[in-house]
Design a protein around this motif. Structure first.
Motif, short mmCIF file in Angstrom:
data_model
loop_
_atom_site.label_atom_id
_atom_site.label_comp_id
_atom_site.label_asym_id
_atom_site.label_seq_id
_atom_site.Cartn_x
_atom_site.Cartn_y
_atom_site.Cartn_z
N ARG A 34 0.86 -0.72 0.22
CA ARG A 34 0.13 0.45 -0.37
C ARG A 34 1.20 1.14 -0.14
NH1 ARG A 34 -5.57 1.38 1.83
NH2 ARG A 34 -5.36 3.88 1.52
N LEU A 35 1.70 0.92 0.58
CA LEU A 35 2.83 2.72 0.92
C LEU A 35 3.45 2.68 -0.45
CD1 LEU A 35 4.72 4.59 2.53
CD2 LEU A 35 5.80 2.90 3.24
N LEU A 36 3.73 1.95 -1.12
CA LEU A 36 4.73 1.96 -2.18
C LEU A 36 2.96 2.16 -3.25
CD1 LEU A 36 7.10 -1.11 -2.66
CD2 LEU A 36 7.53 1.08 -1.96
N GLY A 37 2.57 1.31 -3.21
CA GLY A 37 1.47 1.94 -4.38
C GLY A 37 0.65 3.28 -4.02
N ASP A 38 0.74 3.95 -3.16
CA ASP A 38 0.28 5.32 -2.90
C ASP A 38 0.79 5.94 -3.86
OD1 ASP A 38 -2.05 4.10 -1.49
OD2 ASP A 38 -1.09 4.98 0.51
N HIS A 39 2.56 6.01 -3.99
CA HIS A 39 3.53 7.36 -4.27
C HIS A 39 3.54 6.92 -5.75
CE1 HIS A 39 4.07 7.41 0.07
NE2 HIS A 39 4.83 9.02 -0.50
N GLN A 40 2.48 5.32 -6.53
CA GLN A 40 2.93 5.07 -7.58
C GLN A 40 4.44 5.46 -7.67
OE1 GLN A 40 0.68 8.68 -9.76
NE2 GLN A 40 -0.88 7.60 -8.64
N VAL A 41 5.11 4.42 -7.46
CA VAL A 41 6.75 4.40 -8.04
C VAL A 41 7.14 3.12 -9.10
CG1 VAL A 41 7.24 6.02 -5.52
CG2 VAL A 41 7.06 3.72 -5.56
N SER A 42 8.37 3.22 -9.23
CA SER A 42 8.83 1.96 -10.09
C SER A 42 9.23 0.93 -9.30
CB SER A 42 9.18 2.56 -11.28
OG SER A 42 8.33 3.61 -12.53
N LEU A 43 9.85 1.62 -8.33
CA LEU A 43 10.80 0.60 -8.04
C LEU A 43 10.39 0.76 -5.91
CD1 LEU A 43 13.21 -1.50 -8.29
CD2 LEU A 43 14.82 0.68 -8.20
N GLY A 44 10.80 -0.04 -5.03
CA GLY A 44 10.48 0.21 -3.56
C GLY A 44 12.06 0.05 -3.41
N ALA A 45 12.78 0.22 -1.86
CA ALA A 45 14.12 0.44 -1.65
C ALA A 45 14.05 -0.22 -0.81
CB ALA A 45 15.73 1.07 -2.27
N THR A 46 15.35 -0.73 0.32
CA THR A 46 15.03 -1.28 1.60
C THR A 46 16.47 -1.58 2.52
OG1 THR A 46 13.85 -1.49 3.69
CG2 THR A 46 14.18 -3.43 1.89
N LEU A 47 17.26 -0.74 3.28
CA LEU A 47 18.67 -1.47 3.66
C LEU A 47 17.54 -2.67 5.16
CD1 LEU A 47 20.34 1.40 4.12
CD2 LEU A 47 20.34 -0.34 1.54
N VAL A 48 18.84 -3.65 4.78
CA VAL A 48 17.86 -5.19 5.61
C VAL A 48 19.74 -4.99 6.29
CG1 VAL A 48 17.63 -6.84 6.41
CG2 VAL A 48 16.55 -5.81 4.87
N ASP A 49 19.58 -5.39 8.03
CA ASP A 49 20.97 -6.00 8.56
C ASP A 49 21.05 -7.36 8.02
OD1 ASP A 49 22.31 -7.79 10.40
OD2 ASP A 49 21.47 -6.21 12.42
N PRO A 50 21.67 -7.61 7.82
CA PRO A 50 21.94 -9.46 6.80
C PRO A 50 22.32 -10.11 8.62
CG PRO A 50 24.69 -8.10 7.80
CD PRO A 50 23.42 -7.09 7.67
N ASP A 51 22.30 -9.69 9.77
CA ASP A 51 22.46 -11.18 10.18
C ASP A 51 20.42 -10.82 10.81
OD1 ASP A 51 24.85 -11.26 10.90
OD2 ASP A 51 25.28 -9.70 12.42
N ASP A 52 20.00 -9.97 10.37
CA ASP A 52 18.66 -10.17 10.52
C ASP A 52 17.28 -11.45 9.12
OD1 ASP A 52 16.00 -10.51 11.23
OD2 ASP A 52 16.24 -7.51 10.73
N HIS A 53 18.11 -12.61 9.18
CA HIS A 53 17.24 -13.83 8.44
C HIS A 53 16.08 -13.65 8.79
CE1 HIS A 53 21.20 -14.77 8.61
NE2 HIS A 53 22.15 -14.91 9.65
N PRO A 54 15.46 -13.63 9.43
CA PRO A 54 13.35 -13.73 9.17
C PRO A 54 12.97 -12.60 8.15
CG PRO A 54 14.75 -14.02 11.53
CD PRO A 54 15.45 -13.54 10.77
N THR A 55 13.61 -11.40 8.58
CA THR A 55 13.40 -10.90 7.79
C THR A 55 13.50 -10.41 6.08
OG1 THR A 55 12.75 -9.31 9.84
CG2 THR A 55 13.60 -7.83 7.05
N LEU A 56 14.90 -10.74 6.07
CA LEU A 56 14.99 -10.82 4.45
C LEU A 56 14.67 -12.65 3.76
CD1 LEU A 56 19.13 -10.85 4.87
CD2 LEU A 56 18.01 -9.46 3.67
N ALA A 57 14.31 -13.32 4.79
CA ALA A 57 13.10 -13.98 4.23
C ALA A 57 12.11 -13.64 3.82
CB ALA A 57 13.56 -15.73 5.01
#
Length: 231
Positions: free
Chosen positions: A69-92
């Protein structure tokens, strides 16, 4: 910001448009992929900084729908985010939703490394060649071309997350059995200049088959290595 509520606040997602100067990507290890650089310059990238969700037994998919919803509301072509490499559940989780791992970002404030993930939406590319509203198909299509690799990464990362450990060769074996109509799997290390040896197997039969292939010098594993393609 997007907020999900019932009779109380269930969760929320935060983010902001990435500036066309590309400063958000500062510290990216190596050359930023041209497709991402192009979308950033055209103002078509939105960064998600946080998704916070309370445990909600009746809807386990709140986080995914919030980011969509957040990405769709802004009508963008690409979402981006940064994740701690040790945060395996979030990455998965992100990879299972279709996010693609594009590299590492090092922040100058300290020796902190993050995994950079992007989510192609195929939105409009404002200000790109062809005028406002032109569909930005080429950069998104190039990232989508890696979708098979991304799906494999997701399967392997999910197995590692279940073990609560870093991704290892054993996760490749287990993921293969989980995704394919097979009873077992094995992985061997092979080289033209050094001795080959088995790395892992999911069961005893697979282990014997791996050892037999390397001993006899024939079999699907050996054929794939010598031909340089799947068999």
């Amino acid at each position: 910001m997007v907020i999900a509520e019932t009779d109380h606040q269930v969760g929320c997602a935060f983010g902001f448009p990435v500036g066309s100067d590309g400063f958000w990507w500062f510290g990216f290890d190596g050359a930023l992929p041209q497709s991402i650089e192009q979308l950033t310059a055209s103002g078509g990238v939105f960064a998600i900084t946080n998704i916070l969700v309370q445990p909600h037994p009746q809807d386990q998919d709140v986080a995914r729908r919030l980011q969509e919803r957040l990405l769709g509301d802004h009508q963008v072509s690409l979402g981006a985010t940064l994740v701690d490499p040790d945060d395996h559940p979030t990455l998965a989780s992100l990879r299972s939703w279709g996010w693609l791992d594009v590299g590492e970002v090092w922040r100058p404030a300290g020796p902190t490394m993050f995994r950079a993930l992007v989510f192609p939406l195929g939105g409009t590319n404002h200000g790109a060649a062809g005028g406002p509203g032109t569909r930005c198909l080429d950069p998104v299509a190039r990232m989508r071309s890696d979708s098979r690799s991304a799906r494999i990464q997701v399967l392997v990362a999910e197995q590692a997350a279940r073990r609560g450990a870093r991704v290892g060769v054993v996760d490749v074996c287990i993921a293969a059995v989980a995704a394919l109509p097979v009873g077992g799997a094995g992985v061997s290390a092979m080289s033209k200049t050094a001795a080959s040896h088995p790395l892992c197997s999911t069961d005893g039969i697979s282990e014997q088959l791996e050892e037999l292939q390397l001993t006899l010098g024939e079999g699907p594993c050996v054929d794939a290595f010598t031909q340089g393609s799947a068999v």
